[in-house]
Scaffold this motif. Sequence first.
Motif, PDB file in Angstrom:
ATOM      1  N   SER A   3     -39.745 -40.931 -19.822  1.00 43.78           N
ATOM      2  CA  SER A   3     -40.729 -39.965 -20.051  1.00 43.78           C
ATOM      3  C   SER A   3     -40.933 -39.814 -21.316  1.00 43.78           C
ATOM      4  CB  SER A   3     -39.925 -38.360 -19.596  1.00 43.78           C
ATOM      5  OG  SER A   3     -39.459 -38.423 -18.361  1.00 43.78           O
ATOM      6  N   PHE A   4     -40.251 -39.887 -22.436  1.00 48.33           N
ATOM      7  CA  PHE A   4     -40.745 -39.910 -23.682  1.00 48.33           C
ATOM      8  C   PHE A   4     -41.823 -41.154 -23.938  1.00 48.33           C
ATOM      9  CE2 PHE A   4     -36.531 -37.836 -23.796  1.00 48.33           C
ATOM     10  CZ  PHE A   4     -37.189 -36.391 -24.369  1.00 48.33           C
ATOM     11  N   VAL A   5     -41.323 -42.311 -23.630  1.00 51.97           N
ATOM     12  CA  VAL A   5     -42.107 -43.566 -23.882  1.00 51.97           C
ATOM     13  C   VAL A   5     -43.432 -43.216 -23.298  1.00 51.97           C
ATOM     14  CG1 VAL A   5     -42.294 -45.688 -23.724  1.00 51.97           C
ATOM     15  CG2 VAL A   5     -40.058 -44.811 -24.251  1.00 51.97           C
ATOM     16  N   LEU A   6     -43.558 -43.126 -21.938  1.00 52.55           N
ATOM     17  CA  LEU A   6     -44.936 -43.292 -21.229  1.00 52.55           C
ATOM     18  C   LEU A   6     -45.872 -42.066 -21.281  1.00 52.55           C
ATOM     19  CD1 LEU A   6     -43.747 -44.857 -17.985  1.00 52.55           C
ATOM     20  CD2 LEU A   6     -44.713 -46.041 -20.121  1.00 52.55           C
ATOM     21  N   ASN A   7     -44.910 -40.841 -21.586  1.00 55.77           N
ATOM     22  CA  ASN A   7     -45.682 -39.558 -21.766  1.00 55.77           C
ATOM     23  C   ASN A   7     -46.753 -39.833 -23.049  1.00 55.77           C
ATOM     24  OD1 ASN A   7     -45.155 -38.038 -19.581  1.00 55.77           O
ATOM     25  ND2 ASN A   7     -43.678 -36.889 -20.428  1.00 55.77           N
ATOM     26  N   ARG A   8     -46.066 -40.479 -24.120  1.00 57.27           N
ATOM     27  CA  ARG A   8     -46.657 -40.544 -25.403  1.00 57.27           C
ATOM     28  C   ARG A   8     -47.790 -41.588 -25.216  1.00 57.27           C
ATOM     29  NH1 ARG A   8     -48.807 -38.595 -29.736  1.00 57.27           N
ATOM     30  NH2 ARG A   8     -48.967 -40.094 -31.533  1.00 57.27           N
ATOM     31  N   GLU A   9     -47.527 -42.815 -24.515  1.00 56.04           N
ATOM     32  CA  GLU A   9     -48.351 -43.774 -24.160  1.00 56.04           C
ATOM     33  C   GLU A   9     -49.672 -43.184 -23.317  1.00 56.04           C
ATOM     34  OE1 GLU A   9     -50.072 -47.730 -24.097  1.00 56.04           O
ATOM     35  OE2 GLU A   9     -48.404 -46.796 -25.133  1.00 56.04           O
ATOM     36  N   MET A  10     -49.410 -42.457 -22.547  1.00 58.77           N
ATOM     37  CA  MET A  10     -50.468 -41.869 -21.875  1.00 58.77           C
ATOM     38  C   MET A  10     -51.406 -40.821 -22.754  1.00 58.77           C
ATOM     39  SD  MET A  10     -49.000 -40.949 -17.936  1.00 58.77           S
ATOM     40  CE  MET A  10     -47.343 -40.417 -18.468  1.00 58.77           C
ATOM     41  N   SER A  11     -50.687 -40.041 -23.531  1.00 59.41           N
ATOM     42  CA  SER A  11     -51.356 -39.023 -24.437  1.00 59.41           C
ATOM     43  C   SER A  11     -52.395 -39.931 -25.328  1.00 59.41           C
ATOM     44  CB  SER A  11     -50.354 -38.384 -25.413  1.00 59.41           C
ATOM     45  OG  SER A  11     -51.078 -37.364 -26.215  1.00 59.41           O
ATOM     46  N   VAL A  12     -51.776 -41.000 -25.953  1.00 60.89           N
ATOM     47  CA  VAL A  12     -52.689 -41.896 -26.845  1.00 60.89           C
ATOM     48  C   VAL A  12     -53.727 -42.461 -26.331  1.00 60.89           C
ATOM     49  CG1 VAL A  12     -52.505 -44.005 -28.167  1.00 60.89           C
ATOM     50  CG2 VAL A  12     -50.436 -42.419 -28.258  1.00 60.89           C
ATOM     51  N   ALA A  13     -53.513 -42.738 -24.823  1.00 55.46           N
ATOM     52  CA  ALA A  13     -54.573 -43.525 -24.143  1.00 55.46           C
ATOM     53  C   ALA A  13     -55.694 -42.385 -23.719  1.00 55.46           C
ATOM     54  CB  ALA A  13     -54.163 -44.174 -22.875  1.00 55.46           C
ATOM     55  N   GLY A  14     -55.408 -41.199 -24.154  1.00 56.73           N
ATOM     56  CA  GLY A  14     -56.493 -40.098 -23.481  1.00 56.73           C
ATOM     57  C   GLY A  14     -56.258 -39.324 -22.303  1.00 56.73           C
ATOM     58  N   GLY A  15     -54.884 -39.505 -21.661  1.00 60.24           N
ATOM     59  CA  GLY A  15     -54.667 -38.921 -20.299  1.00 60.24           C
ATOM     60  C   GLY A  15     -54.301 -37.454 -20.660  1.00 60.24           C
ATOM     61  N   SER A  16     -54.461 -36.358 -19.812  1.00 62.95           N
ATOM     62  CA  SER A  16     -54.291 -34.997 -19.950  1.00 62.95           C
ATOM     63  C   SER A  16     -52.844 -34.632 -19.840  1.00 62.95           C
ATOM     64  CB  SER A  16     -55.234 -34.501 -18.864  1.00 62.95           C
ATOM     65  OG  SER A  16     -54.708 -32.855 -18.756  1.00 62.95           O
ATOM     66  N   TRP A  17     -52.493 -33.951 -20.534  1.00 65.39           N
ATOM     67  CA  TRP A  17     -50.834 -33.570 -20.667  1.00 65.39           C
ATOM     68  C   TRP A  17     -50.614 -32.769 -19.113  1.00 65.39           C
ATOM     69  CZ3 TRP A  17     -48.884 -28.746 -19.987  1.00 65.39           C
ATOM     70  CH2 TRP A  17     -49.715 -27.824 -20.337  1.00 65.39           C
ATOM     71  N   LEU A  18     -51.707 -32.129 -18.691  1.00 61.18           N
ATOM     72  CA  LEU A  18     -51.596 -31.466 -17.473  1.00 61.18           C
ATOM     73  C   LEU A  18     -51.342 -32.188 -15.992  1.00 61.18           C
ATOM     74  CD1 LEU A  18     -54.733 -28.873 -17.818  1.00 61.18           C
ATOM     75  CD2 LEU A  18     -52.232 -28.366 -18.057  1.00 61.18           C
ATOM     76  N   TRP A  19     -51.943 -33.437 -16.328  1.00 66.46           N
ATOM     77  CA  TRP A  19     -51.847 -34.613 -15.059  1.00 66.46           C
ATOM     78  C   TRP A  19     -50.353 -35.143 -15.256  1.00 66.46           C
ATOM     79  CZ3 TRP A  19     -53.797 -33.915 -10.962  1.00 66.46           C
ATOM     80  CH2 TRP A  19     -55.363 -33.585 -10.593  1.00 66.46           C
TER      81      TRP A  19
END
Length: 323
Positions: A24-40
């Motif tokens: 969760s910590f690794v991929l959530n950060r990766e998604m955030s850096v890539a511009g993915g919405s935290w809501l999704w």
Amino acid sequence: MRTGRGTGVPMALGVVAAGCFATSFVLNREMSVAGGSWLWSASLRYLFMLPPLVLLVWMRGGLPGVVRSLRARPWSWLGWSTVGFGLFYAPLTWASRAGAGWLLAATWQLVIVAGILIGGRVPRRTLAVSLLIVAGVALAQTQNAHGLDAGTLARVVVPVLVAAVAYPLGNRRLLGRDGLDGVQRTLAMTVGSMPLWVVLAGAASLRVGAPGRDQVVQCLIVALMSGVVATTLFFRATDLVRDRPAALGAVEATQAAEVPFTLAGEALVTGVATPAPAGWAGLALIIGGLCLHALHRPPTTPRPYAAPTPPEAAAVEAQAPGA
């Protein structure tokens, strides 16, 4: 249910769960850096968790028990599941926008102390060892904390602190409810928190549109590894020691292993720096604290007289895993 007096098996389950939680910590950060919405990122995890959990519980023959409990106590499951899952994961994913995975994983270790304080009276030794683990976490992250401004730290610490209190609070309020085991409880809490995830998914659709393919795939990985595997293992571990506060605190302390797991994961995914000597010293304190928790055997005391177990309760225990 044969729980025994040791904590070896529950601790081992907790460490394996920590490794899966680290995704969760690794991929959530990766998604955030890539511009993915935290809501999704937050909502898709639990939306994706629901089908495999239903299938798993159905295959184990536990689905009728979950349905009965949800029907009998709908508001209890809705409220405490929203606390234990909703106020846990939504703040964590929101905080991933402001800080790296290691910073979230380190701050998340406040859950160890929060779980102990929520549990009430706990032996001083358990509290001392848990504080030793927290100190190790802080030491392990000193090299990474340089250069972070107060605003960034606050945007990470405050939401993660909320999550660290909400997770053990919701978990303990629903421990052993209606005889449900860890897997059944994971499904029931997922169902109970589903209104929140549907609302967040709707808000994400309105704000940013549909999620990208990469974010969907990464959320699916998090849902399976962290949501299904890690949560059920961790709940199983807490179920095994739910009648022993010291052992329960020890099992909850295994979550400190998320820090080295997250460091390793980020080293592979984002190339985070290798720990300095102080970092390795902190990791040694974490591992040492986990070993102290695992090896401790409380003194045996005579059990007070208890009324014979009713047949209904015995039947519930007989259906639990490992019985």
